[in-house]
Scaffold this motif. Sequence first.
Motif, mmCIF file in Angstrom:
data_model
loop_
_atom_site.group_PDB
_atom_site.id
_atom_site.type_symbol
_atom_site.label_atom_id
_atom_site.label_comp_id
_atom_site.label_asym_id
_atom_site.label_seq_id
_atom_site.Cartn_x
_atom_site.Cartn_y
_atom_site.Cartn_z
ATOM 1 N N PRO A 22 44.171 43.800 31.918
ATOM 2 C CA PRO A 22 44.309 43.481 33.347
ATOM 3 C C PRO A 22 43.009 43.643 34.129
ATOM 4 O O PRO A 22 42.757 42.898 35.077
ATOM 5 C CB PRO A 22 45.383 44.473 33.819
ATOM 6 C CG PRO A 22 46.198 44.745 32.597
ATOM 7 C CD PRO A 22 45.205 44.760 31.468
ATOM 8 N N VAL A 23 42.170 44.609 33.725
ATOM 9 C CA VAL A 23 40.883 44.778 34.398
ATOM 10 C C VAL A 23 39.983 43.582 34.098
ATOM 11 O O VAL A 23 39.310 43.051 34.983
ATOM 12 C CB VAL A 23 40.213 46.093 33.953
ATOM 13 C CG1 VAL A 23 38.890 46.295 34.688
ATOM 14 C CG2 VAL A 23 41.143 47.272 34.204
ATOM 15 N N LEU A 24 39.962 43.144 32.838
ATOM 16 C CA LEU A 24 39.201 41.946 32.475
ATOM 17 C C LEU A 24 39.674 40.738 33.270
ATOM 18 O O LEU A 24 38.858 39.961 33.787
ATOM 19 C CB LEU A 24 39.328 41.683 30.972
ATOM 20 C CG LEU A 24 38.703 40.410 30.418
ATOM 21 C CD1 LEU A 24 38.215 40.640 28.993
ATOM 22 C CD2 LEU A 24 39.675 39.230 30.409
ATOM 23 N N GLU A 25 40.978 40.566 33.361
ATOM 24 C CA GLU A 25 41.529 39.429 34.094
ATOM 25 C C GLU A 25 41.088 39.454 35.555
ATOM 26 O O GLU A 25 40.728 38.414 36.122
ATOM 27 C CB GLU A 25 43.053 39.446 33.994
ATOM 28 C CG GLU A 25 43.568 39.244 32.571
ATOM 29 C CD GLU A 25 45.013 39.691 32.395
ATOM 30 O OE1 GLU A 25 45.706 39.869 33.433
ATOM 31 O OE2 GLU A 25 45.452 39.877 31.246
ATOM 32 N N GLN A 26 41.096 40.647 36.155
ATOM 33 C CA GLN A 26 40.667 40.768 37.547
ATOM 34 C C GLN A 26 39.181 40.429 37.680
ATOM 35 O O GLN A 26 38.774 39.682 38.581
ATOM 36 C CB GLN A 26 40.933 42.195 38.045
ATOM 37 C CG GLN A 26 40.436 42.486 39.457
ATOM 38 C CD GLN A 26 41.221 41.766 40.522
ATOM 39 O OE1 GLN A 26 42.389 41.450 40.334
ATOM 40 N NE2 GLN A 26 40.579 41.491 41.649
ATOM 41 N N THR A 27 38.367 40.979 36.782
ATOM 42 C CA THR A 27 36.925 40.750 36.854
ATOM 43 C C THR A 27 36.573 39.284 36.685
ATOM 44 O O THR A 27 35.755 38.729 37.430
ATOM 45 C CB THR A 27 36.212 41.578 35.760
ATOM 46 O OG1 THR A 27 36.495 42.952 35.965
ATOM 47 C CG2 THR A 27 34.707 41.358 35.799
ATOM 48 N N VAL A 28 37.196 38.630 35.710
ATOM 49 C CA VAL A 28 36.831 37.247 35.374
ATOM 50 C C VAL A 28 37.494 36.248 36.304
ATOM 51 O O VAL A 28 36.828 35.412 36.934
ATOM 52 C CB VAL A 28 37.192 36.948 33.908
ATOM 53 C CG1 VAL A 28 36.973 35.462 33.593
ATOM 54 C CG2 VAL A 28 36.368 37.818 32.967
ATOM 55 N N PHE A 29 38.825 36.308 36.411
ATOM 56 C CA PHE A 29 39.564 35.235 37.071
ATOM 57 C C PHE A 29 39.738 35.439 38.577
ATOM 58 O O PHE A 29 39.969 34.464 39.296
ATOM 59 C CB PHE A 29 40.939 35.075 36.413
ATOM 60 C CG PHE A 29 40.873 34.613 34.990
ATOM 61 C CD1 PHE A 29 40.778 33.261 34.686
ATOM 62 C CD2 PHE A 29 40.884 35.520 33.948
ATOM 63 C CE1 PHE A 29 40.697 32.827 33.372
ATOM 64 C CE2 PHE A 29 40.817 35.089 32.626
ATOM 65 C CZ PHE A 29 40.722 33.742 32.338
ATOM 66 N N ALA A 30 39.639 36.675 39.063
ATOM 67 C CA ALA A 30 39.795 36.919 40.490
ATOM 68 C C ALA A 30 38.463 37.182 41.178
ATOM 69 O O ALA A 30 38.208 36.646 42.260
ATOM 70 C CB ALA A 30 40.739 38.102 40.725
ATOM 71 N N ASP A 31 37.587 38.001 40.556
ATOM 72 C CA ASP A 31 36.321 38.354 41.196
ATOM 73 C C ASP A 31 35.226 37.320 40.918
ATOM 74 O O ASP A 31 34.648 36.750 41.847
ATOM 75 C CB ASP A 31 35.866 39.737 40.723
ATOM 76 C CG ASP A 31 36.836 40.837 41.139
ATOM 77 O OD1 ASP A 31 37.565 40.634 42.125
ATOM 78 O OD2 ASP A 31 36.877 41.878 40.468
ATOM 79 N N ALA A 32 34.910 37.080 39.645
ATOM 80 C CA ALA A 32 33.864 36.100 39.316
ATOM 81 C C ALA A 32 34.329 34.682 39.594
ATOM 82 O O ALA A 32 33.598 33.871 40.149
ATOM 83 C CB ALA A 32 33.451 36.258 37.851
ATOM 84 N N ARG A 33 35.510 34.366 39.178
ATOM 85 C CA ARG A 33 36.198 33.093 39.451
ATOM 86 C C ARG A 33 35.332 31.850 39.199
ATOM 87 O O ARG A 33 35.064 31.051 40.094
ATOM 88 C CB ARG A 33 36.717 33.096 40.891
ATOM 89 C CG ARG A 33 37.848 32.120 41.122
ATOM 90 C CD ARG A 33 38.623 32.412 42.385
ATOM 91 N NE ARG A 33 39.633 31.401 42.620
ATOM 92 C CZ ARG A 33 40.778 31.300 41.953
ATOM 93 N NH1 ARG A 33 41.051 32.159 40.997
ATOM 94 N NH2 ARG A 33 41.653 30.333 42.228
ATOM 95 N N PRO A 34 34.881 31.647 37.974
ATOM 96 C CA PRO A 34 34.093 30.435 37.655
ATOM 97 C C PRO A 34 34.983 29.200 37.639
ATOM 98 O O PRO A 34 36.221 29.299 37.638
ATOM 99 C CB PRO A 34 33.554 30.741 36.259
ATOM 100 C CG PRO A 34 34.571 31.656 35.665
ATOM 101 C CD PRO A 34 35.086 32.504 36.793
ATOM 102 N N GLY A 35 34.356 28.039 37.603
ATOM 103 C CA GLY A 35 35.125 26.799 37.545
ATOM 104 C C GLY A 35 35.939 26.688 36.270
ATOM 105 O O GLY A 35 37.068 26.192 36.279
ATOM 106 N N HIS A 36 35.358 27.139 35.169
ATOM 107 C CA HIS A 36 36.040 27.096 33.872
ATOM 108 C C HIS A 36 35.808 28.414 33.140
ATOM 109 O O HIS A 36 34.756 29.053 33.304
ATOM 110 C CB HIS A 36 35.515 25.947 33.006
ATOM 111 C CG HIS A 36 35.579 24.605 33.664
ATOM 112 N ND1 HIS A 36 36.711 23.831 33.710
ATOM 113 C CD2 HIS A 36 34.616 23.900 34.325
ATOM 114 C CE1 HIS A 36 36.467 22.701 34.338
ATOM 115 N NE2 HIS A 36 35.195 22.720 34.724
#
Length: 488
Positions: free
Chosen positions: A396-410
């Motif tokens: 869940p921490v990874l998911e937050q960091t990648v998909f919510a905080d960094a939020r790249p196009g892909h």
Amino acid sequence: MYVSLTTTTAPVEDLTFLLHKHPARAHTRKLSVGAVSVVCTELTDERCTVALALEVDPIGLLRGQGAAMESFTLGQYVNDRPYVASSLLTGAIRGVYGTALAGTCEARPERVSAPLVLEIHLPTVACAGGAQLIQRLFEPLGWAVSARALPLDPEVPEWGDSEIFDVRLSGTAVLQQALQQLTILLPVLDDAKHYWVDHTENDKLLRHGGDWLAAHPERELILRRFLRHQRNLIDAAAAADTSSATAATDATDAIEGGGAQSVGDPDRGSATTGTRQPSLARERRDAVHAELTRLGAASVLDMGCGQGALLAPLARDPRITRLVGADVSARALAQAARRLGLDGARDGASDGAPEAIREKVGLIQSSLTYRDDRLRGFDAMVLMEVVEHLDPERLPVLEQTVFADARPGHVIVTTPNVEYNAAYPGLAPGELRNHDHRFEWTRAEFAAWADRVALAHGYTVALAGIGPEADGLGQSTQMATFTRGGTT
């Protein structure tokens, strides 16, 4: 022996949630060497203190392996082990704060990766090396260190000071990482352990030293003392690069390169033509590179880049105009820099990368388990053989960091397909491809995770396979391509 943790970061009661200890109750637990108690000794609007006390059972200690080195001497009966912070205390920390060490808190998940202003008090620390060693170990990690030597006998000051210190550490840190540092460094200070040391100690280094140990200036001393001066273990730990989540990739590729010929060997040649086909590691890199090309990504972040295996071909691709590799391991990043020629002389020197490569490629030290603004603003982020190195409760921490905080196009994620492991003759039933893998997903489990993450964060996802395929087992590697707010 005793250790207390104090925070002044509001809301201060979050410390009790992160430690999973109710502030109104005393928590006790029996260990093989004694009883441990945890109590919230202070809770105001401004401060919260949680204390852990370990009462060592001298008879239980005598029966344990710690007495073996003292056999046939008075040392097994008269020693400081019940009173000073040592490996006994780190065992207690792992026993009662195990959930906090794993970075899990269902009640306050958003606080797990949040830095806290902390003070750690250890009233009696055994240190074979003096106050200077305590400073050398903790100050590079950002702690302000106060270490006061205790007298051998307060009634006889002329006897001088002992090798026991009253230690206070002050700083701002994520609680999980602070606990990890304590469990590694306290036995290093003491240069002793109460139990037999074997290869499982290397696993502890991988788990608890992963985000900070490789870059520590006293890394060699830490390895030497933590592993009790056993050369075979020290060499294995050094070779493994203890702080990189991707350091085990070569070992995984060695297993995958020995796949069964009957289902298609990942490092295989044609039985009819004698030609050698690409290894699975090469197929993964090529598949990710092709996917980035299909997506039209001009700026790419390789998260968990390791020694730069994927960065090298991407750096040569003129369609990619900005490329950053990130890893928790300073050592891996240094190896990546050498591989890419970024550490060579500038101005056209033969051993350096061309200026065009230097201008578009960067390397940063970062972690998937901490928010980092430098991870933002990319067309695509790649996590190639990375997620399986995290404990499941850290996802869940990874998911937050990648998909919510960094939020790249892909986001492109590759990971082993555990079903295919049955095709590898070198793996026993139920065995994972590498000892550092915390888990490996079936195709259904990976699809369920990808669908849930995509739905939760406004992405769509498409799944594919990479590498050889076996009947009923699927392909060796599985890949998910997430696209933010669109179609893949």
